[in-house]
Design an enzyme around this catalytic site. Structure first.
Site, PDB file in Angstrom:
ATOM      1  N   GLN A  89      -2.346   0.241 -15.537  1.00  0.00           N
ATOM      2  CA  GLN A  89      -0.950  -0.212 -15.446  1.00  0.00           C
ATOM      3  C   GLN A  89      -0.818  -1.444 -14.541  1.00  0.00           C
ATOM      4  O   GLN A  89       0.208  -1.637 -13.880  1.00  0.00           O
ATOM      5  CB  GLN A  89      -0.060   0.924 -14.938  1.00  0.00           C
ATOM      6  CG  GLN A  89       0.276   1.961 -16.007  1.00  0.00           C
ATOM      7  CD  GLN A  89       1.098   1.363 -17.157  1.00  0.00           C
ATOM      8  OE1 GLN A  89       1.919   0.465 -16.952  1.00  0.00           O
ATOM      9  NE2 GLN A  89       0.890   1.866 -18.370  1.00  0.00           N
ATOM     10  N   SER A  90      -1.828  -2.278 -14.509  1.00  0.00           N
ATOM     11  CA  SER A  90      -1.823  -3.443 -13.622  1.00  0.00           C
ATOM     12  C   SER A  90      -0.739  -4.458 -13.987  1.00  0.00           C
ATOM     13  O   SER A  90      -0.661  -4.929 -15.122  1.00  0.00           O
ATOM     14  CB  SER A  90      -3.190  -4.129 -13.696  1.00  0.00           C
ATOM     15  OG  SER A  90      -3.135  -5.422 -13.126  1.00  0.00           O
ATOM     16  N   ASN A  91       0.066  -4.802 -12.982  1.00  0.00           N
ATOM     17  CA  ASN A  91       1.057  -5.872 -13.172  1.00  0.00           C
ATOM     18  C   ASN A  91       0.364  -7.232 -13.217  1.00  0.00           C
ATOM     19  O   ASN A  91       0.805  -8.142 -13.920  1.00  0.00           O
ATOM     20  CB  ASN A  91       2.061  -5.868 -12.018  1.00  0.00           C
ATOM     21  CG  ASN A  91       2.795  -4.555 -11.913  1.00  0.00           C
ATOM     22  OD1 ASN A  91       3.485  -4.160 -12.843  1.00  0.00           O
ATOM     23  ND2 ASN A  91       2.621  -3.859 -10.794  1.00  0.00           N
TER      24      ASN A  91
END
Ligand SMILES: *Cc1c(COP(=O)(O)O)cnc(C)c1O
Length: 340
Positions: free
Chosen positions: A75-77
């Site tokens: 879920q890396s921004n």
């Protein structure tokens, strides 16, 4: 302060707004709070990585790179903004993401796919240990990869936050704010290194306070604050070599540079939503109509709320909370946000 010699890709809308938080300030009974809205950087739902990518990809384009390679959590921004930036600039994008291929796509991971990124699942590792091998494979195919480190946190990424601090100083001056502290989520350290270095270069009086998000960023051999300090030192040197700041300013940092970190808010670990994040997200949403995220800004705001309740920041100076983005992950964490 930066002379503007480094190449910069144009990815975001600047300056991001600085807004007052009157209802949250009143609810907490503490200092006047403001928010620097880097959740509105304009690139693909926004976030602090947009700033870093302008410098990182400006450099990559100058070197003639044709593919962006980076890494992060599923879920890396950072990876979502990297994938969008690559699409905008016409680069291919390869992401090494922690975990396994999912059965359902949502949040940032869904957006990575929409931006056309190629995803390489890297199991336990979410910090980019697979990146050199991935870059090597692409070179073997005749490509020219730009290797962007985890979180975009090398000296160029940190330099973006030296520039960002200048942007904030212009806004606080215009608004007549008597600034006591800037508080933000700190994880891969580039935001922290840049803001801490810039505050000293700007001879600012306020505190620069990172809230530690991820225990894994410190280890037995090197405390996280040492690593952030070392990155700030390297950034100062490289900016001086590039003619962006003068050498005296850089060496002043090396003599006096200090990193302030609140470490007591890491709960059950990286990305685990607990009662403190739920409360901070809920208070900010209900009093200001603003979305924090479950992994970074929710945790950092929980730290600030706790410190205010404990009587910190009770002088008459204002506090700026730097909103670094991340809201797309809210949907991935829906169940934990609604439990308890
Ligand atoms: C990456 C990130 C941070 C942390 O910034 P670093 O420069 O990696 O320390 C904070 N908030 C959000 C939403 C992020 O995506």
């Amino acid at each position: 302060m930066l002379s503007g010699k480094l190449p910069r890709a144009s990815l975001g809308f600047w300056p991001t707004p600085l807004v007052p938080l009157p209802r949250l300030s009143a609810a907490l009974g503490g200092p006047r709070l403001w928010m620097k809205r880097d959740d509105h950087t304009g690139l693909a739902l926004g976030g602090n990585k947009t700033r870093k990518l302008e410098w990182l990809l400006g450099d990559a384009q100058r070197q003639g790179c044709d593919v962006l390679v980076t890494a992060g959590a599923a879920q890396s921004n950072h990876c979502r903004q990297s994938a969008a930036a690559a699409a905008q600039l016409g680069l291919e994008c390869h992401l090494a993401l922690g975990g396994q291929a999912p059965t359902s796509w949502n949040g940032n991971l869904l957006l990575d796919a929409l931006f056309g990124a190629t995803i390489h699942w890297s199991g336990q590792d979410r910090t980019g240990r697979a990146l050199p091998a991935l870059a090597e494979m692409l070179r073997g195919q005749g490509r020219r990869p730009a290797l962007i480190p985890y979180g975009g946190s090398n000296w160029l990424g940190a330099a973006a936050f030296v520039h960002a601090h200048q942007e904030l100083m212009t806004q606080t001056r215009q608004a007549g704010i008597n600034l006591g502290a800037v508080v933000f989520a700190s994880s891969s350290g580039g935001t922290h290194a840049g803001l801490a270095l810039a505050a000293q270069l700007d001879e600012a009086e306020h505190a620069v306070i990172g809230v530690a998000i991820d225990k894994a960023m410190g280890d037995a051999e090197s405390h996280f604050t040492d690593r952030v300090g070392a990155l700030a030192t390297q950034t100062a040197r490289r900016l001086a070599e590039a003619g962006e700041i003068d050498h005296d300013a850089a060496s002043r940092w090396e003599r006096r540079g200090r990193i302030t970190l609140w470490e007591g808010y890491q709960g059950a670990g990286y990305g685990v939503v607990g009662p403190q994040e739920r409360e901070a997200i809920s208070l900010t949403a209900r009093h200001e109509g603003i979305l924090l995220d479950p992994v970074y800004t929710g945790r950092a705001m929980a730290g600030l709320i706790d410190q205010i309740r404990a009587g910190a920041h009770s002088d008459d100076r204002d506090v700026v909370f730097w909103h670094t983005g991340g809201a797309p992950a809210l949907f991935h964490h829906a169940d934990r946000l609604m439990s308890g």
